[in-house]
Scaffold this active site. Sequence first.
Site, PDB file in Angstrom:
ATOM      1  N   SER A  61     -92.858  -7.994 -68.693  1.00  0.00           N
ATOM      2  CA  SER A  61     -91.943  -6.863 -68.852  1.00  0.00           C
ATOM      3  C   SER A  61     -92.228  -6.011 -70.083  1.00  0.00           C
ATOM      4  CB  SER A  61     -90.494  -7.352 -68.908  1.00  0.00           C
ATOM      5  OG  SER A  61     -90.239  -8.017 -70.129  1.00  0.00           O
ATOM      6  N   LYS A  98     -87.691  -7.700 -76.210  1.00  0.00           N
ATOM      7  CA  LYS A  98     -87.399  -6.328 -75.763  1.00  0.00           C
ATOM      8  C   LYS A  98     -87.460  -5.380 -76.954  1.00  0.00           C
ATOM      9  CE  LYS A  98     -86.240  -7.545 -71.545  1.00  0.00           C
ATOM     10  NZ  LYS A  98     -87.192  -7.326 -70.475  1.00  0.00           N
TER      11      LYS A  98
END
Length: 140
Positions: A61, A98
């Site tokens: 991701s 993230k």
Amino acid sequence: MPRLSAETGVILPPGQPLLDRAVPAGFPSPAADYFEMRLSLDEHLISHREATFFVRVSGNSMTGFGIHDGDLLVVDRALDLADRSIVVAVVDGEFVVKQFCRLPDGVLLRSGAPGHRDILVEEGQELQVWGVVRWSIHKL
């Protein structure tokens, strides 16, 4: 700390040899005579020894930020959090890596690859920023 070479019996300074110049990506350069000093990756990659951890990445991701499945992240827990930092965070008990984005009314944990959803941290969710990612090390 100096170490003793098992092969030669010579005491070596800490670290690995470092070329005294950058290696051009476009044209070859003879490099054998240009070793300058020794480089310790610990000293180069780590600013706060007691607050630094290595974390292995699982998943794709964050490829848009140069972080790939299997990479080793150098995470510094002593750094101040800044907007747009890449972080290791714990959201509702689950670790994620993230990009931390402050929003006017909250926090967005942004993914770095298509097909992977961002996490908008909503009221009632538990968020802890565990540390700031300083380096991503991956095998070529």
